[in-house]
Scaffold this active site. Structure first.
Site, short mmCIF file in Angstrom:
data_model
loop_
_atom_site.label_atom_id
_atom_site.label_comp_id
_atom_site.label_asym_id
_atom_site.label_seq_id
_atom_site.Cartn_x
_atom_site.Cartn_y
_atom_site.Cartn_z
N ASP A 21 0.81 -1.33 -0.20
CA ASP A 21 0.02 -0.38 -0.25
C ASP A 21 0.96 0.93 -0.02
OD1 ASP A 21 0.81 0.23 3.04
OD2 ASP A 21 -0.65 -0.43 3.32
N ASP A 30 -1.34 -5.21 4.53
CA ASP A 30 -0.07 -4.87 3.34
C ASP A 30 -0.51 -6.19 3.20
OD1 ASP A 30 1.08 -2.47 2.55
OD2 ASP A 30 2.49 -2.93 4.28
N ARG A 193 1.80 15.50 16.78
CA ARG A 193 2.05 16.60 16.35
C ARG A 193 1.30 17.43 17.31
NH1 ARG A 193 -4.30 18.85 17.26
NH2 ARG A 193 -5.16 18.34 18.38
N TRP A 200 -0.23 17.38 32.50
CA TRP A 200 -0.12 15.98 32.85
C TRP A 200 0.13 14.79 32.35
CZ3 TRP A 200 -5.39 12.07 33.02
CH2 TRP A 200 -5.92 12.63 32.15
N ASP A 201 0.72 14.74 30.63
CA ASP A 201 0.76 14.04 29.71
C ASP A 201 2.89 13.77 30.79
OD1 ASP A 201 -0.10 13.81 26.98
OD2 ASP A 201 -0.47 15.90 28.50
N ASN A 237 -1.54 24.65 30.87
CA ASN A 237 -1.92 22.94 30.01
C ASN A 237 -1.01 22.55 28.64
OD1 ASN A 237 -5.07 23.14 27.17
ND2 ASN A 237 -2.97 22.06 27.85
N GLN A 248 -3.30 22.33 34.39
CA GLN A 248 -3.80 21.22 33.88
C GLN A 248 -3.51 20.61 35.43
OE1 GLN A 248 -2.96 19.02 30.62
NE2 GLN A 248 -4.82 19.96 30.42
N GLY A 364 -7.45 18.34 31.50
CA GLY A 364 -6.66 17.57 30.39
C GLY A 364 -8.40 16.13 30.40
N ASP A 366 -10.20 16.15 27.47
CA ASP A 366 -11.07 17.18 26.09
C ASP A 366 -10.69 16.25 25.08
OD1 ASP A 366 -7.56 16.78 26.19
OD2 ASP A 366 -7.96 18.85 25.11
N GLU A 560 -1.45 7.32 20.55
CA GLU A 560 -2.31 8.22 22.42
C GLU A 560 -3.00 7.48 22.56
OE1 GLU A 560 -4.27 12.68 22.00
OE2 GLU A 560 -4.76 11.06 21.10
#
Length: 627
Positions: A21, A30, A193, A200-201, A237, A248, A364, A366, A560
């Site tokens: 692909d 594939d 991104r 908090w990550d 944030n 956050q 957090g 969202d 994620e």
């Protein structure tokens, strides 16, 4: 076993045969033969079979550095490594470094770019009082074109933040001095991104860094938070200009305690003292200001100030909401949005919606229908658990490392003081958030003066902070687990809690059927706190199996989030799935997902690790045990 090959030739042949692909990955999607012959420079031939091993070969080819003749040396042992061992090793040896950033000459341009906004100018904002930082960034950027350096005003207001929404930029972070030279303190980004330091990550990422003995990176994360509190008034944030009015979920003291307990013998007490002083300042000014994040019932709420539409969302994200407030049928959504942004249209209801929307992002979570349109009116279980943890952490630190007294602004704060405010918080949580009928905690609506009864993974938070009695923990598990547990982990919310959501409403990513690493990690630790080891190990195995299976089938992917009902990273929901768009090798995976994998492996018994590497289906193991 090491073999020498011509990188370019083998890579080209492998992609031509197996990447049908043409996405620069080898996956189960594939249609190649899934059998590839490697020809070495000494004319030996080795056969690699199966999607997992072929994708490992592709990764190793990309990672290897070729010499002047174009020759590389790769390990067949690495290619055929058991999946959990390989994933963990890739996280430890490659992914943390790929997620690391520094605001220095080599890294600043990448950090200033913002995939969330289409901007030509790149700006870096420096705190009002940090003159040394301004000089440092002047030096760093003087040979780089198109970077604008600006100083923030002394007082940052929502009006100011709105005024620079069309001039977004990165916010400066901590510097340190090495050999009389200023250097930027490193930090890690979530991945994909997201190219800035998130709130908090960072706590969950730090759990992984500590497990992998990345001492300096872990300390750097904490030092950058200390800098944010001192210079921006809060842990942001994220360190971009449009996040200046948002904090956050508070995990700062947890990061400090976990780091100091591991590296106490290598860390001066003065560092801990600065962290405690900063934590108390944040606690009192961010969380305990009456009328803002301290609510009328004595508990805390998220309350992010700001004006109008948030600056970071993708085009069309608010169309569903704006359509509900648009009265003129002849006016397009885009026309309405522009006029509202320019304040040509006044709408108190829409302003209120965006107060709640910003507060959702501050939480957090969202986004989720648990908080949609009401967040600033809720004293939530998750937030009050985290503020309670601050209070208990400060009591613990002061008692054990400062002879039971800490001087803060001429006040002598003893551990008993913090234990007392923590006890009062438990009493308030039991008064307002605890529901006797269900035996569980729920968010409390200040306007309606009642609990919401929205069933969420955040209902498990009190177990993590050891707020519950043993009986309460037992009843929370009995009530929430059947509603949130699925084959591959815990969903963000129950399916039943979404029954009032209109059919045409957009799906929210922190709700059913999606599962997130921070929830799983908090729940595992909460269950272990109360002796539910078998249950914790089952949930860990289910989560790790899903990550391992997806990585084996999809070129090592670590995204994620997941759909934990169907066990897939392929989700059709707002924002897509960050961390799934890469070529050859996952570009750092995703921060808290990496950490959940390392934590899960550290807690899993050896017999389950063996089954994990054989990809034994979780139901084959636990249906027998549970029956």
């Amino acid at each position: 076993m090491l073999i020498k090959i011509y990188k370019k030739d083998v890579l080209h042949s492998l992609l031509q045969q197996e990447d049908t692909d043409k996405d620069k990955k080898i996956t189960i999607d594939d249609q190649g033969p899934k059998e590839f012959k490697i020809h070495t420079i000494s004319n030996e031939v080795y056969t690699i079979r199966g999607t997992y091993h072929l994708s490992n070969l592709l990764q190793e080819l990309e990672l290897a550095k070729e010499n002047q003749e174009g020759i590389i040396e790769i390990s067949l042992t690495e290619i055929k490594q058991q999946p959990s061992i390989r994933i963990s090793k890739m996280i430890k040896e490659h992914y943390w470094d790929r997620l690391t950033r520094k605001l220095d000459r080599s890294g600043i341009e990448k950090i200033l770019s913002d995939d969330k906004r289409d901007i030509k100018e790149k700006r870096l904002y420096v705190p009002f009082y940090d003159k040394e930082a301004y000089s440092y960034y002047q030096e760093v950027t003087k040979e780089i074109d198109h970077i604008i350096l600006e100083t923030l005003p002394e007082k940052i207001t929502p009006e100011f933040v709105r005024s620079i929404n069309d001039k977004p930029g990165i916010l400066g972070l901590a510097l340190t001095t090495t050999n009389h030279k200023k250097e930027a303190v490193p930090f890690l980004v979530p991945g994909g991104r997201f190219n800035e330091m998130y709130g908090w990550d960072s706590y969950f990422i730090n759990i992984g860094l500590l497990l992998d003995a990345r001492k300096e990176l872990s300390k750097g994360m904490i030092d950058n938070f200390t800098y944010q509190i001192k210079n921006y008034g809060k842990i942001l944030n994220a360190n971009r200009s449009y996040y200046l009015t948002r904090t956050q979920p508070p995990f700062y003291t947890s990061m400090v305690v976990e780091y100091y307990e591991k590296y106490r013998d290598q860390t001066p007490i003065s560092w801990l003292e600065e962290c405690v002083r900063t934590a108390i300042y944040e606690y009192e000014t961010v969380w305990m200001q009456s009328g803002k994040r301290l609510a009328s019932n004595g508990l805390n709420r998220f309350y992010a100030e700001g004006i109008g539409i948030t600056a970071e969302v993708e085009e069309g994200h608010y169309d569903y909401i704006l359509h509900k407030y648009k009265n003129n049928d002849s006016q397009s959504i885009e026309e309405f949005r522009k006029k509202y942004l320019q304040r040509e249209i006044d709408s108190e209801e829409l302003d209120q919606y965006f107060l709640h929307d910003r507060s959702v992002r501050e939480s957090g979570h969202d986004t989720t229908y648990r908080l949609e349109g009401i967040c600033a009116d809720l004293t939530t279980v998750d937030l009050n658990t985290l503020v309670y943890k601050y209070e208990k952490d400060l009591a613990y630190i002061i008692k054990n490392f400062f002879n039971n007294v800490f001087v803060y602004e001429d006040r002598k704060l003893r551990s008993e003081y913090w234990d007392d405010v923590a006890s009062k918080r438990i009493a308030l949580m039991n008064q307002y958030l605890w529901d006797e009928e269900t035996g569980s905690y729920f968010d409390y609506n200040l306007l309606e003066k009642k609990k919401t009864h929205f069933e969420s993974a955040t209902g498990f938070y009190p177990l993590w902070a050891k707020i519950c009695t043993a009986d309460q923990a037992k009843s929370i598990i009995a009530y929430l687990l059947p509603k949130l547990k699925y084959k591959f982990g815990i969903t963000g919310s129950s399916k039943a809690s979404l029954h009032d959501v209109p059919e045409d409403a957009p799906q929210r990513q922190w709700d059913y059927p999606f599962g997130w690493a921070p929830h799983q990690m908090i729940i595992w630790k909460g269950l272990l706190n109360y002796g539910y080891q078998d249950l914790a190990e089952e949930l860990i195995y289910r989560w790790l199996w899903m990550i391992t299976k997806n990585a084996a089938d999809y070129n090592g992917i670590i995204p994620e989030k997941f759909d934990v009902v169907n066990g897939t990273y392929k989700v059709n929901v707002e924002y897509g799935n960050v961390g799934s768009d890469f070529k050859y090798v996952p570009d750092g995976g995703f921060g808290w997902m990496n950490a959940s994998y390392q934590l899960g492996l550290s807690l899993l018994p050896i017999e389950y690790k063996y089954k994990l590497n054989q990809l034994v289906d979780p139901d084959e193991i636990f249906s027998k045990i549970n029956n």
